[in-house]
Each structure stands twice: as C-alpha cells, then as structure tokens.
Design a protein around this motif. Sequence first.
Motif, PDB file in Angstrom:
ATOM      1  N   PRO A   1      37.473  37.628  72.536  1.00  0.00           N
ATOM      2  CA  PRO A   1      37.821  38.796  71.696  1.00  0.00           C
ATOM      3  C   PRO A   1      39.144  38.638  70.959  1.00  0.00           C
ATOM      4  CG  PRO A   1      38.107  39.296  74.024  1.00  0.00           C
ATOM      5  CD  PRO A   1      37.401  37.979  73.964  1.00  0.00           C
ATOM      6  N   ARG A   2      40.007  37.746  71.428  1.00  0.00           N
ATOM      7  CA  ARG A   2      41.298  37.541  70.756  1.00  0.00           C
ATOM      8  C   ARG A   2      41.120  37.053  69.325  1.00  0.00           C
ATOM      9  NH1 ARG A   2      41.755  32.101  70.703  1.00  0.00           N
ATOM     10  NH2 ARG A   2      40.396  31.009  72.194  1.00  0.00           N
ATOM     11  N   LEU A   3      40.010  36.392  69.035  1.00  0.00           N
ATOM     12  CA  LEU A   3      39.781  35.876  67.686  1.00  0.00           C
ATOM     13  C   LEU A   3      39.629  37.008  66.674  1.00  0.00           C
ATOM     14  CD1 LEU A   3      37.285  32.954  68.439  1.00  0.00           C
ATOM     15  CD2 LEU A   3      39.764  32.867  68.152  1.00  0.00           C
ATOM     16  N   ALA A   4      39.223  38.190  67.121  1.00  0.00           N
ATOM     17  CA  ALA A   4      39.140  39.353  66.234  1.00  0.00           C
ATOM     18  C   ALA A   4      40.383  40.228  66.341  1.00  0.00           C
ATOM     19  CB  ALA A   4      37.901  40.179  66.565  1.00  0.00           C
ATOM     20  N   VAL A   5      40.969  40.288  67.529  1.00  0.00           N
ATOM     21  CA  VAL A   5      42.129  41.156  67.743  1.00  0.00           C
ATOM     22  C   VAL A   5      43.356  40.643  66.998  1.00  0.00           C
ATOM     23  CG1 VAL A   5      43.741  42.030  69.476  1.00  0.00           C
ATOM     24  CG2 VAL A   5      41.283  41.980  69.964  1.00  0.00           C
ATOM     25  N   LEU A   6      43.609  39.341  67.039  1.00  0.00           N
ATOM     26  CA  LEU A   6      44.831  38.793  66.443  1.00  0.00           C
ATOM     27  C   LEU A   6      44.887  38.971  64.926  1.00  0.00           C
ATOM     28  CD1 LEU A   6      45.247  35.551  68.590  1.00  0.00           C
ATOM     29  CD2 LEU A   6      46.568  37.666  68.733  1.00  0.00           C
ATOM     30  N   PRO A   7      43.876  38.581  64.151  1.00  0.00           N
ATOM     31  CA  PRO A   7      43.955  38.852  62.706  1.00  0.00           C
ATOM     32  C   PRO A   7      43.945  40.336  62.386  1.00  0.00           C
ATOM     33  CG  PRO A   7      41.811  37.953  63.278  1.00  0.00           C
ATOM     34  CD  PRO A   7      42.674  37.796  64.486  1.00  0.00           C
TER      35      PRO A   7
ATOM     36  N   LEU B   1      38.107  37.371  60.760  1.00  0.00           N
ATOM     37  CA  LEU B   1      37.395  38.482  61.390  1.00  0.00           C
ATOM     38  C   LEU B   1      35.884  38.285  61.310  1.00  0.00           C
ATOM     39  CD1 LEU B   1      39.462  41.587  60.194  1.00  0.00           C
ATOM     40  CD2 LEU B   1      39.263  40.719  62.520  1.00  0.00           C
ATOM     41  N   THR B   2      35.423  37.780  60.178  1.00  0.00           N
ATOM     42  CA  THR B   2      33.987  37.525  60.034  1.00  0.00           C
ATOM     43  C   THR B   2      33.512  36.499  61.049  1.00  0.00           C
ATOM     44  OG1 THR B   2      34.143  37.980  57.661  1.00  0.00           O
ATOM     45  CG2 THR B   2      32.198  36.812  58.427  1.00  0.00           C
ATOM     46  N   ALA B   3      34.261  35.414  61.179  1.00  0.00           N
ATOM     47  CA  ALA B   3      33.869  34.352  62.106  1.00  0.00           C
ATOM     48  C   ALA B   3      33.950  34.799  63.559  1.00  0.00           C
ATOM     49  CB  ALA B   3      34.754  33.124  61.893  1.00  0.00           C
ATOM     50  N   ALA B   4      34.805  35.782  63.846  1.00  0.00           N
ATOM     51  CA  ALA B   4      35.001  36.211  65.236  1.00  0.00           C
ATOM     52  C   ALA B   4      33.907  37.141  65.733  1.00  0.00           C
ATOM     53  CB  ALA B   4      36.357  36.896  65.374  1.00  0.00           C
ATOM     54  N   GLN B   5      33.057  37.655  64.846  1.00  0.00           N
ATOM     55  CA  GLN B   5      32.056  38.612  65.271  1.00  0.00           C
ATOM     56  C   GLN B   5      31.089  38.027  66.295  1.00  0.00           C
ATOM     57  OE1 GLN B   5      32.347  41.900  64.207  1.00  0.00           O
ATOM     58  NE2 GLN B   5      34.216  40.920  63.470  1.00  0.00           N
ATOM     59  N   GLN B   6      30.794  36.746  66.192  1.00  0.00           N
ATOM     60  CA  GLN B   6      29.833  36.121  67.091  1.00  0.00           C
ATOM     61  C   GLN B   6      30.447  35.736  68.429  1.00  0.00           C
ATOM     62  OE1 GLN B   6      27.654  32.942  65.187  1.00  0.00           O
ATOM     63  NE2 GLN B   6      27.781  33.914  63.174  1.00  0.00           N
ATOM     64  N   GLU B   7      31.775  35.828  68.538  1.00  0.00           N
ATOM     65  CA  GLU B   7      32.441  35.446  69.785  1.00  0.00           C
ATOM     66  C   GLU B   7      33.192  36.610  70.426  1.00  0.00           C
ATOM     67  OE1 GLU B   7      32.617  33.269  67.123  1.00  0.00           O
ATOM     68  OE2 GLU B   7      31.160  31.934  68.057  1.00  0.00           O
ATOM     69  N   LEU B   8      32.814  37.830  70.106  1.00  0.00           N
ATOM     70  CA  LEU B   8      33.533  38.974  70.671  1.00  0.00           C
ATOM     71  C   LEU B   8      33.435  39.004  72.195  1.00  0.00           C
ATOM     72  CD1 LEU B   8      32.714  41.872  68.164  1.00  0.00           C
ATOM     73  CD2 LEU B   8      34.885  40.686  68.499  1.00  0.00           C
ATOM     74  N   ALA B   9      32.295  38.628  72.750  1.00  0.00           N
ATOM     75  CA  ALA B   9      32.128  38.651  74.202  1.00  0.00           C
ATOM     76  C   ALA B   9      32.820  37.475  74.872  1.00  0.00           C
ATOM     77  CB  ALA B   9      30.646  38.652  74.561  1.00  0.00           C
TER      78      ALA B   9
ATOM     79  N   GLY C   1      45.148  29.356  71.117  1.00  0.00           N
ATOM     80  CA  GLY C   1      43.806  28.849  71.331  1.00  0.00           C
ATOM     81  C   GLY C   1      43.157  28.346  70.056  1.00  0.00           C
ATOM     82  N   LEU C   2      41.855  28.072  70.161  1.00  0.00           N
ATOM     83  CA  LEU C   2      41.067  27.584  69.044  1.00  0.00           C
ATOM     84  C   LEU C   2      40.047  28.630  68.619  1.00  0.00           C
ATOM     85  CD1 LEU C   2      40.348  23.953  70.356  1.00  0.00           C
ATOM     86  CD2 LEU C   2      42.135  24.657  68.754  1.00  0.00           C
ATOM     87  N   ASP C   3      39.495  28.456  67.414  1.00  0.00           N
ATOM     88  CA  ASP C   3      38.399  29.316  66.981  1.00  0.00           C
ATOM     89  C   ASP C   3      37.087  28.546  67.109  1.00  0.00           C
ATOM     90  OD1 ASP C   3      38.412  27.511  64.911  1.00  0.00           O
ATOM     91  OD2 ASP C   3      39.062  28.929  63.389  1.00  0.00           O
ATOM     92  N   ARG C   4      36.002  29.107  66.650  1.00  0.00           N
ATOM     93  CA  ARG C   4      34.674  28.513  66.826  1.00  0.00           C
ATOM     94  C   ARG C   4      34.505  27.201  66.062  1.00  0.00           C
ATOM     95  NH1 ARG C   4      30.212  31.873  63.554  1.00  0.00           N
ATOM     96  NH2 ARG C   4      29.017  30.171  64.474  1.00  0.00           N
ATOM     97  N   TYR C   5      35.371  26.982  65.057  1.00  0.00           N
ATOM     98  CA  TYR C   5      35.282  25.756  64.270  1.00  0.00           C
ATOM     99  C   TYR C   5      36.211  24.663  64.779  1.00  0.00           C
ATOM    100  CZ  TYR C   5      33.128  29.097  61.094  1.00  0.00           C
ATOM    101  OH  TYR C   5      32.333  30.070  60.553  1.00  0.00           O
ATOM    102  N   GLY C   6      37.044  24.987  65.771  1.00  0.00           N
ATOM    103  CA  GLY C   6      38.010  24.026  66.276  1.00  0.00           C
ATOM    104  C   GLY C   6      39.349  24.092  65.580  1.00  0.00           C
ATOM    105  N   GLY C   7      39.598  25.144  64.813  1.00  0.00           N
ATOM    106  CA  GLY C   7      40.879  25.309  64.147  1.00  0.00           C
ATOM    107  C   GLY C   7      41.899  25.988  65.033  1.00  0.00           C
ATOM    108  N   ASP C   8      43.160  25.662  64.831  1.00  0.00           N
ATOM    109  CA  ASP C   8      44.246  26.275  65.589  1.00  0.00           C
ATOM    110  C   ASP C   8      44.474  27.700  65.082  1.00  0.00           C
ATOM    111  OD1 ASP C   8      46.497  26.567  67.274  1.00  0.00           O
ATOM    112  OD2 ASP C   8      47.817  25.987  65.635  1.00  0.00           O
ATOM    113  N   VAL C   9      44.290  28.691  65.950  1.00  0.00           N
ATOM    114  CA  VAL C   9      44.379  30.095  65.548  1.00  0.00           C
ATOM    115  C   VAL C   9      45.778  30.432  65.063  1.00  0.00           C
ATOM    116  CG1 VAL C   9      44.166  32.484  66.337  1.00  0.00           C
ATOM    117  CG2 VAL C   9      42.521  30.762  67.109  1.00  0.00           C
TER     118      VAL C   9
END
Length: 327
Positions: free
Chosen positions: A291-297, A280-288, A106-114
């Motif tokens: 959540p994979r954005l915080a779990v994977l790193p 992990l810092t960037a994923a805090q705002q998208e936990l709901a 998937g992508l992150d909040r900035y449009g980068g490939d996770v």
Amino acid sequence: MSTGELPPTSGAGGAASAPLHEPASIHGADGGASGADHSGEGVWRRAWRTLRRNPVAIAGFAIVAAFVLVAVLAPLIAPYGPHELPGRSDVRPTSIPGPSAEYWLGLDRYGGDVFSKLIWGARASLLVGVVSTLFGLTGGMLIGLLAGWFGRWVDFGAMRLVDLMLSVPSLLLAVSIAAIAGQSQMSVIIAIGVVQVPIFARLLRGSMLAQRGQDYVLAASALGLTRRSVTMSHVLPNSVGPVIVQATLTLATAVIEAAALSFLGLGGGEPSTAEWGRMLTAAQQELAVAPRLAVLPGICIAVTALGFTLVGESLREALDPRNRTRR
C-alpha cells in the motif's frame, strides 16, 4: 490630485488590492508611541511585512521552497535516474521488496526505486503546474484586459465565451482537451492551462471594471490622458493583485489536475514514468501487497497542494485592506 499618485483601490474576488499610499498616522510630538510608523508604505511591502509575521504563510512558503528545491536538485538528490529500473530482477508478482539500505522506500512493480521516482515526480509536477498556470494566466489576462478596456460588444463577446467554458466541469474539459491533443505532457499542460483561462479572465475583468469608476481615472481622463495610457499605467497595475493571488492558489489545483490526468493515462510516457499520478495508477494493482506505493505519492500531492494553498490564502489576507485594522 496628480496622476503620479494613485488613490485607494479595491479589487475583486475577496483579494482586494490595498491602496498604494496611506495617509500618515496621527502621532504626538514625540513621533507616536503606538508603534512603528508605516505610513506611505506600498501595498506589496505591507503585504510582505504581514506575511513574515504569519505562521501559516511561513509554513506554506517552507513547503513550497522544499518542493522547488527537490525538483530543481533532483539530479543531485535522486540515487537513480527517472527511467532506471535497478531492482527489476528482485520484483515478483506476489512480492515487492520494501524499504532497505539500498532502496530507502523500496521498489515498485517495475523494479524502480520509489524514492528516486518521488523526487523526479516533483520535477514533473513543478514543470506542469508552473507552465500550465503561466499559460492560463497569460490567456486569461489577455481576454480580461480586452473586455475591461474596450467594454461593450468586446466585453459581451469575451464574457459569453468565458461563460461557455465555465459551463463545462473543469476536469471534464481538461480530460477532453488532453484526449484530443494526444497523450503527452504538453497536452496535459495545454489542457490545464485552457481550463484556467476563464478564471483569470473574469477576475481581471471584474477588477478593472471596479477600477474604472475610481476618482483617479476620472481625474486622469480630465487631464487629457488617453484611454490606453490610463488603462495600462493606472487601471491595470491596480487590478492585478487579485489575479496574482489567484495564480498562487491555481498552482495547487494545477498539481492535482496534472496528477489526475496522468492517473487516467493521458500524460503520455511509459507506465514506469516517474510521475506522481502515474505512480498512483501503477499502485492500484498492489494495494494489498504494498500500500505504500499509493500512499507515498498521494502524500506528496497533498502536501504540495497544501503548501501552495497556504501561501495563496495568506497572500489573499495580506492584500485585503479590510484586515489592515487588525494588524
């Protein structure tokens, strides 16, 4: 006893170094039927033989090897570069695209490939972990060598400096140094390295003090060898075993501390930087939402630290002479 052959030695901190040579085993006329004869085997060769039969060590080496290969081959493995944002137009504040055929994780909040960011993050973590550990190892060994060699007032002054550094919690000290040095990857390396200096200094100093009372040191001194020759040729080589083990364990701590400092925003770079702590810092705002954005790193950090820890603990056991009778 000749000065070329060192007697059994003992280290410090639970990672004692084994003697360089062992007396030959007592065998019968047929050479012994109790197994292979490893008499006279060097300490590191014996440790390597033990590690090859230890499944925990094998698992640790496999994790570390995979981590290093991913970091080194990042340009060949990652579909996108560390600063590319291929899916920027597909991201919405309330909708972040998940795994797909084009973006495996998937992508992150900035449009980068996770997936690409996790791979490039391995390279950043490896660089910070290895360089900071080498920095701390070099500084700590220098202080420990001076304290163990000269003793007296040099030892007293060096150890008081070490005690002062140890009186401050390591993470707090690292944050303070990184904040003073500025927000950059180099400041993170310096901060983590400085925190590690007192650990290596006390370990090497204690190991050298234990070696100075051994019979081979008295024999070498009686033969007319200078203190410098005895220290550099005999005492120091027999004292570095515990330090090497500690360096392996410290690599795991360095990876975690590097992620923590980046999580706090002290690692420098853009918010979209491909680094596990920054992810992990960037994923805090998208936990709901994602959540994979915080779990994977988080998984990458935990598994990498686990690999270095398994290697360090296995190496500690392999170099401990108290475990020799169990093999």
